[in-house]
Design an enzyme around this catalytic site. Sequence first.
Site, mmCIF file in Angstrom:
data_model
loop_
_atom_site.group_PDB
_atom_site.id
_atom_site.type_symbol
_atom_site.label_atom_id
_atom_site.label_comp_id
_atom_site.label_asym_id
_atom_site.label_seq_id
_atom_site.Cartn_x
_atom_site.Cartn_y
_atom_site.Cartn_z
ATOM 1 N N ASP A 280 0.870 -1.160 0.000
ATOM 2 C CA ASP A 280 0.000 0.000 0.000
ATOM 3 C C ASP A 280 0.915 1.220 0.000
ATOM 4 O O ASP A 280 2.115 1.115 0.286
ATOM 5 C CB ASP A 280 -0.935 -0.019 1.222
ATOM 6 C CG ASP A 280 -2.224 0.737 0.949
ATOM 7 O OD1 ASP A 280 -2.225 1.616 0.069
ATOM 8 O OD2 ASP A 280 -3.237 0.447 1.614
ATOM 9 N N TRP A 281 0.358 2.367 -0.338
ATOM 10 C CA TRP A 281 1.194 3.547 -0.554
ATOM 11 C C TRP A 281 1.830 4.015 0.765
ATOM 12 O O TRP A 281 1.128 4.407 1.690
ATOM 13 C CB TRP A 281 0.352 4.639 -1.196
ATOM 14 C CG TRP A 281 0.463 4.656 -2.699
ATOM 15 C CD1 TRP A 281 0.753 5.734 -3.484
ATOM 16 C CD2 TRP A 281 0.299 3.561 -3.612
ATOM 17 N NE1 TRP A 281 0.793 5.362 -4.822
ATOM 18 C CE2 TRP A 281 0.523 4.040 -4.925
ATOM 19 C CE3 TRP A 281 0.025 2.206 -3.453
ATOM 20 C CZ2 TRP A 281 0.465 3.237 -6.057
ATOM 21 C CZ3 TRP A 281 -0.050 1.389 -4.581
ATOM 22 C CH2 TRP A 281 0.171 1.903 -5.858
#
Length: 748
Positions: A280-281
Amino acid sequence: MKNKIIYLSVAIAFVAFTSCKKSEEQSSGSDAENSVQKEYKGKEIGSEFDAEIDKLVSQMTLEEKIGMLHGNSMFTSGGVKRLGIPELKMADGPLGVREEISRDNWAPAGLKDDFATYYPAGGGLAATWNAEMAYTFGNSVGQELRARDKDMLLSPAINIVRTPLGGRTYEYMSEDPFLNKKIAVPLIVGLQDNDVMACVKHFAANNQETNRDFVDVRMDERTLREIYLPAFEASIKEAHAYAVMGAYNKFRGEYLCENDYMLNKILRDEWGFKGVVVSDWAAVHSTVKSLQSGLDIEMGTPKPFNEFFLADKLIAAAKNKEISEAELDKHVKRILRTLFQVKAMGGKDRVKGSIATEAHYQDAYKIAAEDIVLLKNDNNALPLKLDGVKSIAVIGNNATKKNALGGFGAGVKTKREITPLEGLKNRLPSSIKINYAEGYLERYDEKNKGNLGNITSNGPVTIDQLDPAKVSEAVEAARKSDVAIIFAGSNRDYETEASDRRTLKLPFGQEELIQKVLAVNPRTIVVMVAGAPFDIDAVSKKTSALVWSWFNGSEGGNALADVILGKVNPSGKLPWTMPKQIMDSPAHATNSFPGGKTVNYAEGILVGYRWFDTKKVTPLYPFGFGLSYTTFAFDNAKTDKASYAENETISVSVDVKNTGKVDGKEVIQLYTSKSDSKITRAAQELKGFKKVLVKSGSSETVTIKVPVKELAYYDVAAKKWTIEPGKYTLKLGNSSRDIKKEVVVTIK
């Protein structure tokens, strides 16, 4: 920032897509057709390119290899131009393909050709209870992704709805692992049929936005296996998803992007996952550990790309012999295999795709038309009869609110989003006057605006005082009109990624407005537009007609108008339980949401309706609930045998008769229970369902197949799935609380 995708051959894609279309067009179910439950299977990542991949890797420098393991723009990871290796191009996409973003910041690229179709949100798709609609969704989005020349969709998001207050409940699909996987698998297959990757997210136990960056999720192994992993497991084993996104949070003390147990032991060793794990970012916290624990690509935004954990720091670690080049090669080869698999490399006949076409808008319409849920319909108030109706009051900010964009999460830049008011204008005869009044204002407390996107605290703070002039206008519109329709509920600024809601209460003073309108016009229909449960108990008691819609895509307003006016007979069913009050929901009843640095899932396997049914708590509207403009009777329920072995499949058939005056679709739901079990179990569990169209006065025989292995529980001591022998009751109904027929079978 997350989402995911998947692939198959063009010929198979065409056949599957056209068969999906045909089944919609045939609008009557023949007995043979209803007896067949279509199985959706994805194409596995092959080994046919391994020799070529080995050759490429042997020619790469250390820096080139590491360049492929991290973002080199907001939505791409690096390629190697001199060897013909392209960047891996990703796009957000829970509601459709996100607009193009600048390479090095979140500003829109400002293109003229990145408009896309806005599709119904995940909660709406799950409310169709229709695997064919899930395939249509995936296939349609996949075509749009290819038209934008992308390789990976950061979707679908399939985390379990653990709390009604979850900021992403609108995007997630269900509180039930079985419904979850039966919608996720065809979506992924449909997506990957278009030479793209689904990136299934967020792996795993990512069930709240509050403290999501660091909260340590604790649960027992049986709960993990039976509730939180089945949809992910099916996505890998059945749909063969090519990518998985690691979640932000910790699980049992380790961040999920460096969690050896989850990424290596379960995902790869147990399930045989051959694709890539994308973070995920900004969810990565280490260099060597994250790679060795199973992560392949680090994505994110807060700092220059060369400063990522898997960039310059990894080059230094490799040169210092803290990590072997063989380990790096393993991850590079995984990425190359997926690029070959979707024909981003070596493929001459890659799907070209199409975007924002009339056909895709119609795909969005079909899903929307099947996901709208009729919650209450006293005295057949709906469909709306227009005889003698000269004027209709349309009230509420949600009559004109658009939800393709909004909030903290990914939206869609679209040229078409039909609002409820526009839908009614499109469908009503011109002789009927529409008196529109906004009624309530969507307002937020400026002092608390920082809560939007502040993941350590709960949702946007709303101003709930009504504006007297707006109320007066709405009441007057209702008073002078023959019929009033209130569009209430929520929106994507209020329900948003990065913060959970504070309360189940309707925001912006809407409940007070609804009561005032009902007082002056008893012929008032209430339509909720929202992605998650709200406290609508008082509203439900007062109104004679209550409809639930969703953030419902480009054609949402037209679909809603068609349901209200009877062109479409509603067939949506709730994919989660609507509680009367928040403390009835298991995570809140056990005081285990949201936790602090740690959250313990104290309710265990009793998530959603499992809790309500086992603890005998009455919901406002139960899981699987949804009315129709017709009525159905179930009869002649039977199984093909009386007893079954562990490797067999139970075949359950039931006659479904449409006893009303209009054609309609019903969802036959099959729950199983074992009253004399030696282990703790939920009162009942969903193990099968089938949506079928039955013409007025006609009857259809519906067959649901339940593999005996679906009855297994996870034996923690033995570390395996175990089927307890004995008698099981198979319950057939049209919601978890409306069981019509029961059949008892014996498992040997």
